[in-house]
Design a protein around this motif. Structure first.
Motif, PDB file in Angstrom:
ATOM      1  N   GLN A 160      -0.155  23.507  -2.235  1.00 51.05           N
ATOM      2  CA  GLN A 160      -0.080  22.654  -4.123  1.00 51.05           C
ATOM      3  C   GLN A 160       0.541  21.805  -4.401  1.00 51.05           C
ATOM      4  N   SER A 161       1.821  22.143  -3.647  1.00 49.15           N
ATOM      5  CA  SER A 161       3.109  21.026  -3.984  1.00 49.15           C
ATOM      6  C   SER A 161       2.955  20.150  -3.491  1.00 49.15           C
ATOM      7  N   VAL A 162       2.207  19.098  -2.897  1.00 52.45           N
ATOM      8  CA  VAL A 162       1.931  17.882  -2.595  1.00 52.45           C
ATOM      9  C   VAL A 162       1.464  16.995  -3.681  1.00 52.45           C
ATOM     10  N   GLN A 163       3.001  15.745  -3.690  1.00 50.66           N
ATOM     11  CA  GLN A 163       2.695  15.410  -4.539  1.00 50.66           C
ATOM     12  C   GLN A 163       2.257  13.193  -5.052  1.00 50.66           C
ATOM     13  N   GLY A 164       2.182  13.334  -3.132  1.00 55.72           N
ATOM     14  CA  GLY A 164       1.675  11.598  -3.319  1.00 55.72           C
ATOM     15  C   GLY A 164       1.543  12.082  -1.703  1.00 55.72           C
ATOM     16  N   ILE A 165      -0.357  11.219  -1.892  1.00 53.85           N
ATOM     17  CA  ILE A 165      -0.898  11.070  -0.301  1.00 53.85           C
ATOM     18  C   ILE A 165      -1.193   9.951  -0.273  1.00 53.85           C
ATOM     19  N   TYR A 166      -0.235   8.986   1.048  1.00 53.94           N
ATOM     20  CA  TYR A 166      -0.845   7.909   1.423  1.00 53.94           C
ATOM     21  C   TYR A 166      -1.491   8.098   2.843  1.00 53.94           C
ATOM     22  N   ILE A 167      -2.388   6.819   3.114  1.00 59.06           N
ATOM     23  CA  ILE A 167      -3.835   6.877   3.459  1.00 59.06           C
ATOM     24  C   ILE A 167      -4.133   5.981   4.105  1.00 59.06           C
ATOM     25  N   VAL A 168      -4.299   6.210   5.171  1.00 62.88           N
ATOM     26  CA  VAL A 168      -4.747   4.586   6.105  1.00 62.88           C
ATOM     27  C   VAL A 168      -6.595   5.015   6.061  1.00 62.88           C
ATOM     28  N   ALA A 169      -7.183   3.839   5.758  1.00 67.84           N
ATOM     29  CA  ALA A 169      -8.712   3.855   6.311  1.00 67.84           C
ATOM     30  C   ALA A 169      -9.404   2.847   5.653  1.00 67.84           C
ATOM     31  N   MET A 170     -10.451   2.254   6.021  1.00 67.43           N
ATOM     32  CA  MET A 170     -11.468   1.063   5.678  1.00 67.43           C
ATOM     33  C   MET A 170     -11.965   1.631   4.316  1.00 67.43           C
ATOM     34  N   SER A 171     -12.267   0.271   3.572  1.00 69.00           N
ATOM     35  CA  SER A 171     -12.349   0.592   1.728  1.00 69.00           C
ATOM     36  C   SER A 171     -12.922   1.916   1.665  1.00 69.00           C
ATOM     37  N   GLU A 172     -14.586   2.009   2.428  1.00 71.67           N
ATOM     38  CA  GLU A 172     -15.881   2.849   2.339  1.00 71.67           C
ATOM     39  C   GLU A 172     -14.645   4.334   2.980  1.00 71.67           C
ATOM     40  N   GLN A 173     -14.184   4.643   3.519  1.00 71.52           N
ATOM     41  CA  GLN A 173     -13.787   6.111   4.069  1.00 71.52           C
ATOM     42  C   GLN A 173     -12.861   6.511   2.814  1.00 71.52           C
ATOM     43  N   LEU A 174     -12.249   5.845   2.053  1.00 69.57           N
ATOM     44  CA  LEU A 174     -11.107   5.398   1.496  1.00 69.57           C
ATOM     45  C   LEU A 174     -12.046   6.358  -0.123  1.00 69.57           C
ATOM     46  N   ALA A 175     -13.798   5.654  -0.671  1.00 66.39           N
ATOM     47  CA  ALA A 175     -13.766   5.551  -1.501  1.00 66.39           C
ATOM     48  C   ALA A 175     -14.367   7.000  -1.074  1.00 66.39           C
ATOM     49  N   GLU A 176     -15.219   7.685  -0.440  1.00 67.00           N
ATOM     50  CA  GLU A 176     -14.982   8.765   0.234  1.00 67.00           C
ATOM     51  C   GLU A 176     -13.722  10.249   0.063  1.00 67.00           C
ATOM     52  N   ILE A 177     -12.784   9.543   0.364  1.00 68.45           N
ATOM     53  CA  ILE A 177     -11.719  10.480   0.400  1.00 68.45           C
ATOM     54  C   ILE A 177     -10.876  10.366  -1.104  1.00 68.45           C
ATOM     55  N   LYS A 178     -11.222   9.463  -1.736  1.00 63.93           N
ATOM     56  CA  LYS A 178     -10.874   9.187  -3.064  1.00 63.93           C
ATOM     57  C   LYS A 178     -11.479  10.071  -4.353  1.00 63.93           C
ATOM     58  N   THR A 179     -12.792  10.366  -4.147  1.00 67.68           N
ATOM     59  CA  THR A 179     -13.779  11.033  -4.451  1.00 67.68           C
ATOM     60  C   THR A 179     -13.250  12.190  -4.089  1.00 67.68           C
ATOM     61  N   THR A 180     -13.374  12.933  -3.303  1.00 67.97           N
ATOM     62  CA  THR A 180     -12.946  14.376  -2.863  1.00 67.97           C
ATOM     63  C   THR A 180     -12.141  14.629  -3.945  1.00 67.97           C
ATOM     64  N   ILE A 181     -10.652  14.268  -3.941  1.00 62.68           N
ATOM     65  CA  ILE A 181      -9.726  14.299  -4.119  1.00 62.68           C
ATOM     66  C   ILE A 181     -10.074  13.465  -5.820  1.00 62.68           C
TER      67      ILE A 181
END
Length: 572
Positions: free
Chosen positions: A430-451
């Motif tokens: 729960q202490s995570v303050q920031g997330i850096y993601i290396v992904a293609m745009s389609e994957q990033l969209a799915e990850i962003k929605t989950t977050i």
């Protein structure tokens, strides 16, 4: 005969006495040696001292080696191991307690507990410290000042360190660190700083001001540095000049009339090679230099380099393909006598005279991400990278930079599909303050929605890998608030240059980056000596602010963008 017998008897009677005296002196030597070890520099590895600890004959000797091991473990960035060793110590001698107090303050400073470290230093009796311990004391003071971004106080501490160092390598390292602090400092801070009677500080300020005033003109800079040495002949930096500046004494401006461009212009890599060539050609448009083109798909690289030398050409841009770069690395004699700017780097990269590496490497973005997150106040980052070579390179570069910034490892997770990230997020702290993601745009969209669905108040960062011309208005709205890095060329999409390149590449962002890379290759080769010999020298290119790092690997300072209200804004 009687005299001889008396002499022998006297010798026999004295031998036990001398032997006892000898043993006593040995014991004294061993005891003083154990104590003096703490009062001296620890030059070996932590492993060496750990082995000595296990071989120790008594508790006091064992604890001395624990202290020495802990001291080195801190410098090896192994803080938990150092703290674990210190926790085992008990019933220390006064000498050991004194040295432990320095180590405790060092650990606090590394952990950025600055006030704690400062108070720990105040409790140390300086009159009891050896020169080596005094140097360590002021090293901690310098670290505290650096943590607080107080460059001048850090430099003052390093001036103190210099007084207590006797061996040349350590003095040189201290001078180099002092210079690096000043070179990277805010110019306003430097210009407003006052020496207030501190002659050594006054000399350092004069040196860095001469450097700053002449950095854009290396020929003048070389002259200014020479003048400084004359003006400050007794300054410690005049005896042991900063290593970075030594090459300036023989500086020669970059000049050439011919250049060889080595690119894959046929076969599978033809489109890539032609796009880089188009950028290179456009950038050199008004130059009188002759460019000879070599197709690395048609001719082996060693044969091409022979042809280059036979043609009298001494300046080379390329090759691009990794296997060709490795061919050069495996046989450096191929480029002997040539100035070479490769357009790629490999895991075999190393320093080779007159050779620099340039390319759109993921390492640049990873380091930039670590810097950005740190400056944004992120202290507990989570990094998601793909389970492949790109991901491993990104993870390694990010973690190396994060260790330098935070003295701890970053939390890095590898994934093969977006679902892996969803699972990792559920188990993340729960202490995570920031997330850096290396992904293609389609994957990033799915990850962003989950977050977003997890209601996590966490800042999101991404690499240029997700920035595509295919990202429409809905995508940009979904990405609201996310920050990503890319080349500064994308800052002004209304410029004539952008429109021209967009048309040439049919709006393909990947090809636009390659075109920009070709343009910057011309820029770099025209400032080849400046980049190699002038520390801190940089050029504003289309692919970033360009400078030479370790092994003359051209580093790119990335531009950061953010999705905002369905649009994209530049943050730099």
């Amino acid at each position: 005969m009687t005299i001889l017998l008396q002499h022998i008897n006297l010798k026999n009677r004295l031998m036990p006495f001398f032997f006892t005296l000898f043993l006593a002196s040995c014991t004294t030597l061993f005891d003083s040696g154990s104590k003096s070890a703490l009062r001296s520099d620890a030059n070996a590895s932590s492993e060496f001292y750990m082995n000595k600890m296990y071989q120790a004959q008594n508790i006091e000797e064992q604890q001395t080696y624990k202290l020495l091991a802990a001291r080195v473990l801190i410098t090896e960035n192994k803080l938990p191991q150092a703290q674990a060793l210190l926790a085992e110590l008990k019933q220390l001698t006064d000498e050991q307690l004194l040295d432990k107090s320095i180590i405790d303050a060092h650990i606090s400073a590394v952990k950025q507990q600055n006030t704690v470290a400062e108070n720990q230093l105040k409790l140390i009796n300086l009159a009891k410290l050896s020169n080596s311990q005094m140097a360590r004391y002021y090293e901690i003071a310098a670290r505290i000042a650096e943590n607080r971004y107080d460059v001048i106080e850090a430099v003052k501490a390093r001036i103190q360190i210099d007084q207590y160092l006797s061996d040349v390598p350590r003095k040189q390292a201290n001078i180099d660190r002092t210079w690096t602090l000043l070179r990277n400092a805010n110019r306003g801070v430097i210009n407003n700083a006052m020496a207030n009677g501190n002659a050594a500080l006054g000399g350092w300020l004069a040196l860095v001001r001469a450097y700053n005033a002449n950095l854009s003109s290396p020929v003048q800079l070389s002259s200014a540095i020479q003048q400084w040495k004359v003006a400050y002949p007794t300054h410690s930096a005049a005896y042991l000049f900063p290593t970075e500046l030594q090459s300036l004494f023989n500086f020669q401006q970059t000049t050439f009339s011919q250049v060889a461009l080595l690119l894959p212009l046929s076969g599978n890599a033809q489109l890539i090679g032609n796009t880089i060539k188009a950028g290179f050609d456009a950038s050199k448009d008004n130059s009188g230099a002759q460019v000879q083109i070599f197709d690395t798909m048609a001719t082996p690289i060693d044969q091409i380099l022979d042809q280059v030398k036979q043609s009298g050409i001494r300046t080379v841009v390329g090759p691009l393909l990794k296997q060709n770069v490795d061919t050069i690395l495996n046989n450096p004699s191929l480029v002997q006598g040539l100035d070479v700017l490769t357009l790629n780097s490999t895991s075999n990269e190393r320093t080779i005279g007159q050779l620099c590496y340039y390319g759109l490497s993921p390492e640049d973005e990873a380091e930039s991400a670590a810097n950005k997150m740190w400056s944004d106040g992120i202290r507990t980052p989570l990094v998601f990278v793909p389970q492949n070579d790109l991901g491993r390179r990104t993870a390694s570069a990010f973690n190396i930079r994060w260790q330098q910034l935070a003295a701890t490892d970053a939390n890095i997770k590898f994934y093969t599909q977006a679902a892996d990230i969803t699972y990792s997020l559920e188990s993340a702290s729960q202490s995570v303050q920031g997330i850096y993601i290396v992904a293609m745009s389609e994957q990033l969209a799915e990850i962003k929605t989950t977050i977003d669905n997890s209601n996590g108040q966490v800042k999101l960062y991404a690499s240029s890998r997700s920035n595509s011309a295919n990202n429409g208005p809905e995508y940009r709205l979904l990405m609201e608030g996310l920050q990503f890095s890319d080349i500064p060329f994308f800052k002004d999409v209304t410029s004539a240059q952008y429109k021209k390149i967009e048309k040439l590449t049919k709006g393909d962002f990947s090809l636009m980056r390659l075109y920009a890379m070709g343009a910057d290759a011309w820029l770099l080769i025209n400032h080849f000596n400046e980049l190699r010999q002038v520390p801190g020298y940089n050029i504003d290119g289309l692919t970033g602010k360009l400078s030479a790092g370790a092994n003359c690997n051209i580093e790119r300072e990335m531009t950061w963008f953010q999705y905002q209200s369905g649009g994209i804004i530049s943050l730099n």
